[in-house]
Scaffold this active site. Structure first.
Site, PDB file in Angstrom:
ATOM      1  N   ARG A  84       0.816  -1.215   0.000  1.00 52.01           N
ATOM      2  CA  ARG A  84       0.000   0.000   0.000  1.00 52.01           C
ATOM      3  C   ARG A  84       0.847   1.262   0.000  1.00 52.01           C
ATOM      4  O   ARG A  84       0.541   2.227  -0.708  1.00 52.01           O
ATOM      5  CB  ARG A  84      -0.947  -0.011   1.198  1.00 52.01           C
ATOM      6  CG  ARG A  84      -1.997  -1.106   1.068  1.00 52.01           C
ATOM      7  CD  ARG A  84      -3.029  -1.027   2.144  1.00 52.01           C
ATOM      8  NE  ARG A  84      -4.057  -2.056   1.917  1.00 52.01           N
ATOM      9  CZ  ARG A  84      -5.143  -2.174   2.631  1.00 52.01           C
ATOM     10  NH1 ARG A  84      -5.370  -1.329   3.614  1.00 52.01           N
ATOM     11  NH2 ARG A  84      -6.018  -3.121   2.371  1.00 52.01           N
ATOM     12  N   ASP A 118     -15.135   9.004   9.152  1.00 55.27           N
ATOM     13  CA  ASP A 118     -14.066   8.060   8.843  1.00 55.27           C
ATOM     14  C   ASP A 118     -12.736   8.793   8.935  1.00 55.27           C
ATOM     15  O   ASP A 118     -12.672  10.021   8.797  1.00 55.27           O
ATOM     16  CB  ASP A 118     -14.234   7.454   7.450  1.00 55.27           C
ATOM     17  CG  ASP A 118     -13.516   6.110   7.313  1.00 55.27           C
ATOM     18  OD1 ASP A 118     -14.168   5.067   7.462  1.00 55.27           O
ATOM     19  OD2 ASP A 118     -12.295   6.120   7.084  1.00 55.27           O
TER      20      ASP A 118
END
Length: 265
Positions: free
Chosen positions: A32, A138
């Site tokens: 990632r 979030d």
């Protein structure tokens, strides 16, 4: 990525948002973050970490966004929404009949499927004139942007029945993109929030969905978060966790209702 670089990354992520990354997550972290390293044209993780340290204000959100996991779908773990419809809403209509106000928090809302599922469940379920809202938060600003936009591919809405699709979505002429209608979006306010930092909300919540979030936290972080949820929940408020999550036996603030559903004591 050297051992010391991986450890530094692990420590930063834990300190920032409580997520625990064990050695078994090393390949995931590499895959990632390496995209970010390449995008910025660095030749090594060492160069990137120096850049992150020097330009933390600009880069840190991109760093965290790269690490966090976002897997969701509409009406995921549908028994929670059935319980919301059949049990929670009737209770709130009676309990809040004087204020006619209801607040629901989707904590860890990802790309928006969860808060939109909540909104589809509550739409039209309360008497006229009630003030019913969903806060969707979030840590990842990228997924929040998608949630606010409310556009989903045909494969993303594949599990929804035709009634929901027709009532709440506009489809493009190719049938490959579905846009949430404003009548549903009006229920939801999206906001970036780190659960382990200060919460700006002043009022209490009647229901909190925090599903598949605490699975990444260690025990002290989980317990601290559950205590904070208890403090911000209204009397006899409801908390929903993910299918693989649970509270410790020492938790004194909640009663289990089964199937990862809890009620504040």
């Amino acid at each position: 990525m050297t051992d010391s670089e991986f450890k530094l990354i692990v420590d930063m992520v834990y300190k920032a948002c409580g997520i625990v990354l064990g050695d078994h997550k090393r390949e995931m972290v590499y895959s990632r973050l390496v995209r970010r390293v390449r995008k910025l044209n660095f030749e090594s993780f060492a160069d990137y970490l120096l850049y992150l340290d020097e330009y933390k204000e600009e880069e840190f959100s991109h760093f965290i966004n790269s690490i966090t996991t976002n897997l969701t779908s509409f009406f995921r773990e549908n028994h929670h929404f059935e319980f919301l419809k059949d049990t929670v809403i009737p209770f709130l209509i009676n309990a809040n009949k004087h204020s006619r106000r209801v607040r629901i928090w989707s904590a860890g809302c990802s790309t928006g499927e969860e808060p939109y599922s909540i909104a589809m469940t509550i739409a039209g379920a309360f008497p006229a004139g009630w003030d019913v809202k969903v806060l969707a938060t979030d840590l990842d600003s990228n997924v929040l942007e998608k949630g606010m936009c409310g556009e989903y591919s045909a494969s993303s809405v594949n599990g929804l029945d035709q009634e929901h699709l027709k009532r709440w979505f506009l489809r493009d002429k190719d049938g490959q993109l579905y846009k949430v209608k404003p009548d549903l979006q009006k229920y939801i306010h999206f906001k970036r929030l780190n659960l382990l930092q200060d919460w700006p909300m002043s009022g209490s919540f009647d229901v909190i969905f925090c599903r598949n979030v605490v699975i990444y936290f260690d025990k002290p972080t989980k317990e601290g978060l559950f205590n904070r949820y208890a403090n911000i929940l209204s009397e006899q408020g409801f908390l929903f966790l993910g299918h693989s999550e649970s509270m410790g036996k020492d938790q004194k603030n909640f009663k289990s209702l089964g199937k990862t559903m809890y009620r504040k004591l």
